[in-house]
Scaffold this motif. Structure first.
Motif, PDB file in Angstrom:
ATOM      1  N   ARG A 359      16.036  34.646  30.252  1.00 44.16           N
ATOM      2  CA  ARG A 359      15.407  36.163  30.356  1.00 44.16           C
ATOM      3  C   ARG A 359      14.685  36.109  28.897  1.00 44.16           C
ATOM      4  O   ARG A 359      14.814  35.859  28.060  1.00 44.16           O
ATOM      5  N   VAL A 360      13.253  36.952  28.923  1.00 45.12           N
ATOM      6  CA  VAL A 360      12.913  37.321  27.837  1.00 45.12           C
ATOM      7  C   VAL A 360      13.391  37.736  26.853  1.00 45.12           C
ATOM      8  O   VAL A 360      13.424  37.564  25.715  1.00 45.12           O
ATOM      9  N   ARG A 361      14.403  39.112  27.103  1.00 47.94           N
ATOM     10  CA  ARG A 361      14.977  39.824  26.418  1.00 47.94           C
ATOM     11  C   ARG A 361      16.134  38.862  25.473  1.00 47.94           C
ATOM     12  O   ARG A 361      16.558  39.285  24.557  1.00 47.94           O
ATOM     13  N   ASN A 362      16.504  37.758  26.068  1.00 46.82           N
ATOM     14  CA  ASN A 362      17.323  37.022  25.205  1.00 46.82           C
ATOM     15  C   ASN A 362      16.669  35.609  24.818  1.00 46.82           C
ATOM     16  O   ASN A 362      17.306  34.825  24.109  1.00 46.82           O
ATOM     17  N   GLU A 363      15.337  35.621  24.645  1.00 47.63           N
ATOM     18  CA  GLU A 363      14.455  34.831  24.183  1.00 47.63           C
ATOM     19  C   GLU A 363      14.766  33.505  24.558  1.00 47.63           C
ATOM     20  O   GLU A 363      14.772  32.393  23.942  1.00 47.63           O
ATOM     21  N   SER A 364      14.960  33.559  26.116  1.00 46.01           N
ATOM     22  CA  SER A 364      15.577  32.065  26.724  1.00 46.01           C
ATOM     23  C   SER A 364      14.584  31.866  28.050  1.00 46.01           C
ATOM     24  O   SER A 364      14.757  31.002  28.582  1.00 46.01           O
ATOM     25  N   ALA A 365      13.445  32.742  28.183  1.00 49.84           N
ATOM     26  CA  ALA A 365      12.681  32.691  29.446  1.00 49.84           C
ATOM     27  C   ALA A 365      11.911  31.257  29.374  1.00 49.84           C
ATOM     28  O   ALA A 365      11.572  30.720  28.443  1.00 49.84           O
ATOM     29  N   ILE A 366      11.720  30.933  30.712  1.00 45.97           N
ATOM     30  CA  ILE A 366      10.895  29.636  30.788  1.00 45.97           C
ATOM     31  C   ILE A 366       9.421  30.214  30.308  1.00 45.97           C
ATOM     32  O   ILE A 366       9.091  31.194  30.984  1.00 45.97           O
ATOM     33  N   ARG A 367       8.662  29.336  29.684  1.00 42.42           N
ATOM     34  CA  ARG A 367       7.365  29.727  29.146  1.00 42.42           C
ATOM     35  C   ARG A 367       6.301  28.489  29.824  1.00 42.42           C
ATOM     36  O   ARG A 367       6.559  27.189  29.668  1.00 42.42           O
ATOM     37  N   LYS A 368       5.428  28.930  30.587  1.00 35.85           N
ATOM     38  CA  LYS A 368       4.296  27.901  31.014  1.00 35.85           C
ATOM     39  C   LYS A 368       3.005  28.419  30.723  1.00 35.85           C
ATOM     40  O   LYS A 368       2.771  29.510  31.034  1.00 35.85           O
TER      41      LYS A 368
END
Length: 510
Positions: A359-368
């Protein structure tokens, strides 16, 4: 406990747990002074209850106890030690590989050994387990396999055994499951762990990529995350932590040096081996909120070892519409840059936790990058998971039910390397959807899948029949779920998303 040791019945093989790194001699002494080396650690944490402002406990007893309860395993200790040689041990047994004993002052010479030495001892330990589980029975010897379950550096010991000590020989390992193992080394503030040679009393070099290539016997140019054909990556599961804030080791310095997209010690990108199935949890490297003593870790472990179906999920992009002003600038030949954050979570019905969560809020989202998603059309890998019939919570429905949440944020656009803030709100959603899937898997029969989208039929409903492609020669079946706005829409949303959730269902433990 069974009255008599049970014979081997796949997929219930003996489990060997390999613990992680102890930095100092004091930590080594503390480690060898515990029976289960951390595999017995549980946690009691808070969940919100139904009563207003009243939290409730959630007690996770430990992976060891849960395996005893759910899969009828026993431990291999009797009368203050392992069961004596010459006595048969149950095939559903958990063994603790106590490799630090030879380094301790209590049981050994007080000097740390190289990681190759631990791997050689693991080879001997596996043969001991084989001897005591089979006790000379030819049929049992033929069926014998083990599962290796490892935390942190323990996973590197397992890899050293497979890629160095046992390379080219029969090794008896059926599957490997690693929690938070630094397969790609450890980095602090972007710098790889140093190799200080004789000055390195704590053996930090074990996490230096150049040194790792030596003890893993990797050829020149090979990625340190490669299994190098020594073991099938399909049978090697990597469970990755994403919570860097709750790791308290080294006076809290490591979490600050590792930072976001890590578990407080190991970067997410370094916690996997090439081509292996993987899942993610908002858990730290160890401690009260650690990855081993987590319900998320146990649910993935149990399903990977004993499940019937493997699920692999990817996200394919067919179209991403840009804000009108950005689209016009692109048409003028301006350079457009954007990175999209993709949230993705997976859960099974009644599981009580996410099997995978980024998740974005956990600073762990996939970034593409925009170019990769739209111009190169590269699907984004989301996660892999396993479904277990005996873990089903519904007795009235034969389906293996699971759900996948996907959300994509509107990015911050750049036009000719300058931020472009017009006509859109950064952080709003291009897509926010939950896909419910009901899979009825029949080996050699008619497998069916039904799906439902939360935005159309609500959460938990799956009435629409899904077309399946396959099975192929490996028994895999592929299907896809359309997401976002409809194809051919005259005035699609800007910015907007249209794509497909790509899923593969494969037979497991067959």
């Amino acid at each position: 406990m069974p009255a008599e040791p049970r014979p081997i019945e796949p997929p219930h093989y003996p489990i060997i747990y390999v613990r992680g790194y102890a930095a100092t001699m004091r930590e080594i002494e503390e480690t060898v002074g515990t029976p289960y080396m951390g595999f017995n650690l549980g946690s009691t944490k808070v969940r919100q209850g139904h009563a207003e402002d009243r939290p409730v406990r959630f007690i996770f007893e430990s992976p060891l106890i849960r395996l005893m309860k759910d899969e009828d395993y026993i431990d291999a200790y009797r009368d203050g030690d392992f069961v004596s040689r010459g006595q048969r041990v149950d095939s559903r047994s958990v063994w603790i590989f106590r490799y630090y004993e030879q380094d301790s002052k209590s049981f050994g010479d007080g000097e740390k050994d190289p990681i190759e030495s631990y791997a050689e001892d693991l080879a001997k330990f596996i043969l001991r387990v084989r001897e005591q589980v089979c006790l000379g029975d030819d049929e049992e010897l033929e069926k014998f396999k083990v599962y290796l379950v490892a935390h942190s550096m323990g996973g590197l010991i397992c890899r050293t055994y497979l890629q160095n000590v046992a390379r080219g020989e029969e090794h008896y390992v059926d599957k490997v499951f690693t929690y938070a193992t630094p397969h790609g080394g450890i980095e602090m503030m972007g710098v790889n762990a140093p190799d200080l040679g004789a000055l390195d009393k704590m053996h930090v070099r074990n996490f230096n990529r150049a040194y790792m290539r030596k003890y893993l016997k990797l050829p020149p140019g090979a990625r340190v995350t490669s299994l190098d054909d020594a073991f099938s990556p399909n049978r090697f599961f990597c469970f990755v932590g994403t919570d860097y804030k709750d790791y308290g080791a080294f006076l809290g310095l490591s979490k600050r040096a590792a930072g976001p997209t890590s578990d407080g010690l190991v970067m997410m990108k370094n916690a996997v081996v090439d081509e292996a199935p993987r899942a993610f949890a908002h858990r730290s490297h160890s401690g009260p909120f650690g990855i081993v003593n987590s319900e998320e870790g146990y649910q993935n472990l149990r399903r990977f070892l004993f499940g019937q179906v493997r699920i692999d999920a990817l996200l394919a992009v067919d179209e991403i519409t840009l804000p009108r002003a950005v689209r016009n600038k692109k048409a003028e030949g301006k350079k457009i840059r954007a990175r999209y954050n993709i949230d993705t979570c997976a859960k099974v019905r009644g599981g009580g936790c996410y099997l995978s969560e980024r998740r974005v809020r956990n600073e762990s989202a996939i970034r593409k990058r925009y170019e990769d998603l739209v111009e190169e059309r590269k699907p984004a890998y989301l996660f892999s998971g396993f479904l277990l019939q005996s873990a089903k919570t519904s007795t009235s429905d034969t389906a293996l039910a699971f759900a996948i949440e996907i959300a994509i944020e509107v990015p911050l656009f750049e036009v000719d390397e300058k931020f472009w803030l017009d006509e859109h709100f950064e952080g709003e959603t291009l897509l926010n959807e939950t896909v419910t899937l009901h899979l009825r898997w029949r080996h050699g029969g008619k497998t069916t899948v039904r799906s439902g989208l939360r935005t159309r039929v609500g959460s938990g409903h799956a009435a629409k029949r899904v077309a399946l492609a396959g099975p192929d020669e490996q028994g895999r079946m592929r299907f896809e779920i359309p997401l976002g706005f409809e194809k051919g829409l005259k005035n699609p949303p800007r910015p907007g998303f249209r794509g497909r959730l790509l899923l593969t269902a494969s037979p497991w433990n067959t």
